[in-house]
Design a protein around this motif. Structure first.
Motif, PDB file in Angstrom:
ATOM      1  N   ALA A   1      -5.612  -8.994 -12.181  1.00 13.00           N
ATOM      2  CA  ALA A   1      -5.961  -9.086 -10.688  1.00 13.00           C
ATOM      3  C   ALA A   1      -4.958  -9.319  -9.780  1.00 13.00           C
ATOM      4  CB  ALA A   1      -7.144 -10.106 -10.456  1.00 13.00           C
ATOM      5  N   ARG A   2      -5.387  -8.027  -8.871  1.00 16.14           N
ATOM      6  CA  ARG A   2      -4.528  -8.043  -8.029  1.00 16.14           C
ATOM      7  C   ARG A   2      -5.241  -7.057  -6.706  1.00 16.14           C
ATOM      8  NH1 ARG A   2      -3.206  -3.747 -11.960  1.00 16.14           N
ATOM      9  NH2 ARG A   2      -3.163  -0.970 -10.661  1.00 16.14           N
ATOM     10  N   LYS A   3      -3.965  -7.194  -5.333  1.00 19.54           N
ATOM     11  CA  LYS A   3      -4.637  -6.184  -4.400  1.00 19.54           C
ATOM     12  C   LYS A   3      -3.537  -6.360  -4.174  1.00 19.54           C
ATOM     13  CE  LYS A   3      -8.074  -6.872  -0.634  1.00 19.54           C
ATOM     14  NZ  LYS A   3      -8.878  -7.932   0.188  1.00 19.54           N
ATOM     15  N   GLU A   4      -3.207  -5.410  -2.924  1.00 25.30           N
ATOM     16  CA  GLU A   4      -2.017  -5.233  -1.692  1.00 25.30           C
ATOM     17  C   GLU A   4      -2.234  -4.610  -0.832  1.00 25.30           C
ATOM     18  OE1 GLU A   4      -1.887  -3.292  -4.775  1.00 25.30           O
ATOM     19  OE2 GLU A   4      -1.037  -4.944  -5.176  1.00 25.30           O
ATOM     20  N   ALA A   5      -0.892  -5.390   0.139  1.00 28.97           N
ATOM     21  CA  ALA A   5      -1.313  -4.785   1.758  1.00 28.97           C
ATOM     22  C   ALA A   5       0.134  -4.557   2.511  1.00 28.97           C
ATOM     23  CB  ALA A   5      -1.979  -6.145   2.853  1.00 28.97           C
ATOM     24  N   SER A   6      -0.134  -3.692   3.136  1.00 26.04           N
ATOM     25  CA  SER A   6       1.202  -2.900   4.046  1.00 26.04           C
ATOM     26  C   SER A   6       1.181  -2.562   5.206  1.00 26.04           C
ATOM     27  CB  SER A   6       1.729  -2.114   2.956  1.00 26.04           C
ATOM     28  OG  SER A   6       1.478  -0.588   3.076  1.00 26.04           O
ATOM     29  N   LEU A   7       1.956  -2.632   6.166  1.00 28.67           N
ATOM     30  CA  LEU A   7       1.984  -1.523   7.144  1.00 28.67           C
ATOM     31  C   LEU A   7       3.715  -1.314   7.757  1.00 28.67           C
ATOM     32  CD1 LEU A   7       2.978  -3.912  10.028  1.00 28.67           C
ATOM     33  CD2 LEU A   7       1.007  -5.047   9.167  1.00 28.67           C
ATOM     34  N   ARG A   8       3.814  -0.577   8.694  1.00 28.87           N
ATOM     35  CA  ARG A   8       5.021  -0.241   9.018  1.00 28.87           C
ATOM     36  C   ARG A   8       4.673   0.284  10.398  1.00 28.87           C
ATOM     37  NH1 ARG A   8       7.614   5.752   7.376  1.00 28.87           N
ATOM     38  NH2 ARG A   8       5.847   6.282   8.324  1.00 28.87           N
ATOM     39  N   ALA A   9       5.935  -0.129  10.791  1.00 31.47           N
ATOM     40  CA  ALA A   9       5.499   0.146  12.317  1.00 31.47           C
ATOM     41  C   ALA A   9       6.915   0.697  12.638  1.00 31.47           C
ATOM     42  CB  ALA A   9       6.099  -1.214  13.184  1.00 31.47           C
ATOM     43  N   GLU A  10       6.989   1.227  14.238  1.00 33.99           N
ATOM     44  CA  GLU A  10       7.811   2.173  15.000  1.00 33.99           C
ATOM     45  C   GLU A  10       9.004   1.000  15.827  1.00 33.99           C
ATOM     46  OE1 GLU A  10       8.722   6.700  14.746  1.00 33.99           O
ATOM     47  OE2 GLU A  10       8.742   6.129  17.659  1.00 33.99           O
TER      48      GLU A  10
ATOM     49  N   ALA B   1      10.203  -2.561  25.183  1.00 34.64           N
ATOM     50  CA  ALA B   1      10.007  -2.304  23.882  1.00 34.64           C
ATOM     51  C   ALA B   1       9.214  -1.733  23.696  1.00 34.64           C
ATOM     52  CB  ALA B   1      10.131  -3.237  23.230  1.00 34.64           C
ATOM     53  N   GLU B   2       8.733  -0.546  22.550  1.00 26.97           N
ATOM     54  CA  GLU B   2       7.318  -0.323  22.386  1.00 26.97           C
ATOM     55  C   GLU B   2       6.815  -0.058  20.956  1.00 26.97           C
ATOM     56  OE1 GLU B   2       7.379   3.877  23.799  1.00 26.97           O
ATOM     57  OE2 GLU B   2       7.245   3.116  25.943  1.00 26.97           O
ATOM     58  N   VAL B   3       6.652  -0.922  20.653  1.00 24.29           N
ATOM     59  CA  VAL B   3       6.287  -1.181  18.801  1.00 24.29           C
ATOM     60  C   VAL B   3       5.018  -0.341  18.382  1.00 24.29           C
ATOM     61  CG1 VAL B   3       6.013  -2.776  16.759  1.00 24.29           C
ATOM     62  CG2 VAL B   3       7.093  -3.566  18.755  1.00 24.29           C
ATOM     63  N   ASP B   4       4.940   0.251  17.552  1.00 28.04           N
ATOM     64  CA  ASP B   4       3.476   1.112  17.246  1.00 28.04           C
ATOM     65  C   ASP B   4       3.300   0.970  16.297  1.00 28.04           C
ATOM     66  OD1 ASP B   4       3.787   2.148  19.448  1.00 28.04           O
ATOM     67  OD2 ASP B   4       5.416   4.190  19.143  1.00 28.04           O
ATOM     68  N   VAL B   5       2.464   0.701  15.328  1.00 28.33           N
ATOM     69  CA  VAL B   5       1.861   0.551  14.191  1.00 28.33           C
ATOM     70  C   VAL B   5       1.114   2.364  13.660  1.00 28.33           C
ATOM     71  CG1 VAL B   5       0.249  -0.242  13.036  1.00 28.33           C
ATOM     72  CG2 VAL B   5       1.239  -1.627  14.687  1.00 28.33           C
ATOM     73  N   VAL B   6       2.790   2.006  13.095  1.00 24.12           N
ATOM     74  CA  VAL B   6       2.049   4.096  12.473  1.00 24.12           C
ATOM     75  C   VAL B   6       1.834   4.081  10.760  1.00 24.12           C
ATOM     76  CG1 VAL B   6       4.528   5.120  13.297  1.00 24.12           C
ATOM     77  CG2 VAL B   6       4.647   3.702  11.232  1.00 24.12           C
ATOM     78  N   TYR B   7       1.253   2.742  10.205  1.00 26.42           N
ATOM     79  CA  TYR B   7       1.046   2.757   8.902  1.00 26.42           C
ATOM     80  C   TYR B   7       0.301   1.445   8.548  1.00 26.42           C
ATOM     81  CZ  TYR B   7      -0.169   3.057   4.044  1.00 26.42           C
ATOM     82  OH  TYR B   7      -0.523   2.178   3.326  1.00 26.42           O
ATOM     83  N   ALA B   8      -0.893   1.362   8.668  1.00 26.67           N
ATOM     84  CA  ALA B   8      -1.591   0.141   8.024  1.00 26.67           C
ATOM     85  C   ALA B   8      -2.838   0.080   6.540  1.00 26.67           C
ATOM     86  CB  ALA B   8      -2.100  -0.902   8.628  1.00 26.67           C
ATOM     87  N   ASP B   9      -2.519  -0.298   5.773  1.00 27.45           N
ATOM     88  CA  ASP B   9      -3.646  -0.113   4.679  1.00 27.45           C
ATOM     89  C   ASP B   9      -3.863  -1.147   3.407  1.00 27.45           C
ATOM     90  OD1 ASP B   9      -5.528   1.448   3.534  1.00 27.45           O
ATOM     91  OD2 ASP B   9      -4.048   1.423   1.786  1.00 27.45           O
ATOM     92  N   VAL B  10      -4.841  -1.941   2.921  1.00 25.83           N
ATOM     93  CA  VAL B  10      -4.826  -2.436   2.325  1.00 25.83           C
ATOM     94  C   VAL B  10      -5.776  -2.382   1.182  1.00 25.83           C
ATOM     95  CG1 VAL B  10      -6.518  -5.485   1.806  1.00 25.83           C
ATOM     96  CG2 VAL B  10      -5.476  -4.217   3.844  1.00 25.83           C
ATOM     97  N   SER B  11      -4.962  -2.179   0.117  1.00 29.09           N
ATOM     98  CA  SER B  11      -5.866  -1.978  -1.159  1.00 29.09           C
ATOM     99  C   SER B  11      -7.251  -2.597  -1.540  1.00 29.09           C
ATOM    100  CB  SER B  11      -4.855  -1.650  -2.278  1.00 29.09           C
ATOM    101  OG  SER B  11      -4.937  -3.764  -2.920  1.00 29.09           O
ATOM    102  N   PRO B  12      -7.914  -1.631  -2.306  1.00 26.17           N
ATOM    103  CA  PRO B  12      -9.224  -2.446  -3.077  1.00 26.17           C
ATOM    104  C   PRO B  12      -8.806  -3.436  -3.819  1.00 26.17           C
ATOM    105  CG  PRO B  12      -8.679  -0.164  -3.317  1.00 26.17           C
ATOM    106  CD  PRO B  12      -8.136  -0.621  -2.794  1.00 26.17           C
ATOM    107  N   ASN B  13      -9.724  -4.265  -4.244  1.00 26.02           N
ATOM    108  CA  ASN B  13     -10.062  -5.328  -5.471  1.00 26.02           C
ATOM    109  C   ASN B  13      -9.524  -4.420  -6.495  1.00 26.02           C
ATOM    110  OD1 ASN B  13      -9.982  -7.257  -3.042  1.00 26.02           O
ATOM    111  ND2 ASN B  13     -12.506  -7.714  -3.835  1.00 26.02           N
ATOM    112  N   ARG B  14      -8.568  -5.251  -7.671  1.00 30.62           N
ATOM    113  CA  ARG B  14      -8.118  -4.060  -8.537  1.00 30.62           C
ATOM    114  C   ARG B  14      -8.277  -5.124  -9.576  1.00 30.62           C
ATOM    115  NH1 ARG B  14      -4.398  -1.551  -5.177  1.00 30.62           N
ATOM    116  NH2 ARG B  14      -4.746   0.519  -4.920  1.00 30.62           N
ATOM    117  N   ILE B  15      -9.144  -4.819 -10.866  1.00 27.47           N
ATOM    118  CA  ILE B  15      -8.760  -5.271 -12.153  1.00 27.47           C
ATOM    119  C   ILE B  15      -8.722  -4.787 -13.363  1.00 27.47           C
ATOM    120  CG2 ILE B  15     -10.676  -7.672 -13.573  1.00 27.47           C
ATOM    121  CD1 ILE B  15     -11.864  -8.500 -11.079  1.00 27.47           C
ATOM    122  N   ASP B  16      -7.814  -5.240 -14.349  1.00 26.89           N
ATOM    123  CA  ASP B  16      -7.180  -4.630 -15.259  1.00 26.89           C
ATOM    124  C   ASP B  16      -7.620  -5.491 -16.247  1.00 26.89           C
ATOM    125  OD1 ASP B  16      -6.439  -2.155 -14.039  1.00 26.89           O
ATOM    126  OD2 ASP B  16      -4.083  -3.586 -13.839  1.00 26.89           O
TER     127      ASP B  16
END
Length: 382
Positions: A294-303, A236-251
Motif C-alpha cells: 500500500a502506498r500514497k504520495e503527496a507533493s507540492l512545489r512553490a516559487e 517576499a512572494e511565495v506562489d504554490v505552483v503545484y500541489a497534488d495528493v495521489s489516490p490510495n494505491r494497493i498492489d
C-alpha cells in the motif's frame, strides 16, 4: 570538564601522598590556591597542629597579595578587557575566602591563632562589575548611535554586549532593557510575505494552512500583513505552483501454498507390547497467501521571490519542493491456517491510509522550513 577532573585527581593524589611530606614540603610543591584548599581541610578549631595552620596563613596571604598586585597592574590599563580580568580575579578571591571564612577563628591545639585577613571582596566585586558595565555602556551607546544613522548591523553588536552584561555581570538596570529593545528594533530585518495558493483545490488548502510560526527569529521578523510603524526591508512572494495528493494505491500478488501435515500418529507394538514404530496419517492442506503493498504520495512545489524594497531589485529567486509519502507492506491469508506460511499474516486487508489533509499538512510544514532557510539568505548589507 576534563581540566576540572584533572585538577581534582591531582589534589586527591596530593592528599594521599601528604603523609609522606611535611606541610612545608607540600607548600613548596604546589600553587597557593591548591595549598589553601588542602590546608583548609586539614585545619579546624580543635584537632590539627600549628604547622598546617601556619601553612594556611602563609599561602592565603601570598595568594591574596599576588592577586592584589595583578589587580593594580590591570587597573592602570583601565580598559573593559582589563576590568573583566579584574572581575575574574575578584571571583577567585571570593572563592578562596569562602573556603577559609567558615573555619574562623582558628585556634590550634597549642593555642596558635593564624592571622587570616579577609579582603572586602563584596566591595571589590561591585567595583569591577560597575567598571565593566560602564565601559561596555560607552561602546553600546556608540553602536546604537551608528545604527540610528544607518549602520544597522551595529545594533546587533550592541545587543550582544547587552546580553553579555546581563548574563555574566547581572546587569539589571532599566537602561539595559531600554537599549536592548532599541537594538533589537534597529538590527532586525523586517519581511512582508505574501502567500499565494494559485489555482487548484490543494493549492488553496496549502495557502490557508500555511503557518507563519517559525519563520521569524531574533533578527528576522516576517509578517503576512503590514504592521503600523514598521519600515519593511524586503517583500517576499511565495506562489504554490503545484500541489497534488495521489489516490490510495494497493498492489496485490497472491500464491497458493500446499503442505502435507500429520493428522494422526498411532503406535505399532510387538507381541510383548513394546512400541516398535509409529504409523502416521497425513493430509494435504492449502492456503492462499496474498502480498499487499500500500502506498500514497503527496507533493507540492512553490516559487519564492524576494525583493529589496529600498531598491526594488529582486535579490532572491528559487523553487522549493516538499513531499510526503506513506507505504505499508504486509500479507493476508485465506484457507487452512495450519500452514506455516500463514505465520505473521493478517486476516484482514484493511489499510489505514493517512488523509489527504494530513499529507498536505506534512508537505506544508516542510515548505515552511524550506522557505525559512531561503529567507535566512536575506539580510542587511552595509
Amino acid at each position: 570538564m576534563l581540566s576540572y577532573l584533572k585538577s581534582q585527581t591531582l589534589l586527591l593524589l596530593s592528599i594521599l601522598l601528604v603523609g609522606c611530606a611535611s606541610p612545608m614540603e607540600f607548600q613548596s610543591k604546589h600553587d597557593h590556591d591548591t595549598v589553601v584548599k588542602f590546608a583548609s581541610r586539614r585545619t579546624d578549631n580543635k584537632r590539627q597542629g600549628t604547622e598546617w595552620a601556619k601553612v594556611l596563613e602563609s599561602s592565603f596571604a601570598q595568594a591574596n597579595e599576588t592577586d592584589l598586585r595583578k589587580i593594580e597592574d590591570l587597573k592602570a590599563l583601565n580598559t573593559a578587557e582589563a576590568w573583566e580580568r579584574i572581575h575574574a580575579i575578584n571571583q577567585r578571591i571570593e572563592k578562596r575566602q569562602a573556603r577559609v571564612a567558615p573555619l574562623m577563628p582558628i585556634v590550634t591545639e597549642d593555642g596558635y591563632r593564624p592571622d587570616l585577613r579577609l579582603l572586602p571582596v563584596d566591595e571589590m566585586l561591585a567595583e569591577s562589575r560597575a567598571a565593566v558595565i560602564e565601559r561596555y555602556l560607552v561602546e553600546i551607546e556608540k553602536n546604537i548611535g551608528l545604527a540610528r544613522n544607518g549602520q544597522r548591523l551595529k545594533a546587533r553588536t550592541a545587543f550582544d554586549h547587552i546580553y553579555f552584561l546581563r548574563k555574566k555581570f547581572q546587569w539589571k538596570a532599566s537602561l539595559g532593557k531600554t537599549l536592548e529593545d532599541e537594538a533589537l528594533a534597529l538590527g532586525r530585518v523586517y519581511v512582508l510575505m505574501d502567500m499565494n495558493g494559485g489555482y487548484g483545490f490543494y493549492s488553496h488548502t496549502v495557502e490557508n494552512d500555511f503557518d507563519f510560526w517559525g519563520l521569524s527569529n531574533t533578527w528576522r521578523v516576517v509578517h503576512r500583513r503590514p504592521q503600523p510603524g514598521i519600515r519593511y526591508d524586503f517583500q517576499a512572494e511565495v506562489d504554490v505552483v503545484y500541489a497534488d495528493v495521489s489516490p490510495n494505491r494497493i498492489d496485490r500478488s497472491s500464491r497458493t501454498v500446499t503442505e502435507e501435515i500429520v493428522v494422526k500418529r498411532e503406535p505399532v507394538r510387538d507381541t510383548s507390547g513394546n512400541i516398535i514404530r509409529y504409523d502416521e496419517t497425513k493430509e494435504t492442506i492449502c492456503a492462499t497467501i496474498e502480498q499487499i503493498e500500500a502506498r500514497k504520495e503527496a507533493s507540492l512545489r512553490a516559487e519564492c521571490r524576494v525583493y529589496d524594497l529600498a531598491t526594488g531589485q529582486k535579490v532572491l529567486f528559487d523553487f522549493v519542493w516538499a513531499s510526503d509519502s506513506f507505504s505499508e507492506s504486509f500479507c493476508t491469508y485465506s484457507g487452512d491456517t495450519r500452514i506455516s506460511a500463514t505465520n505473521g499474516c493478517r486476516s484482514s486487508d484493511f489499510v489505514n491510509f493517512p488523509s489527504d489533509w494530513q499529507m498536505l499538512g506534512n508537505c506544508t510544514d516542510d515548505l515552511r522550513f524550506s522557505v525559512g532557510c531561503l529567507l535566512g539568505r536575506v539580510d542587511l548589507e552595509e
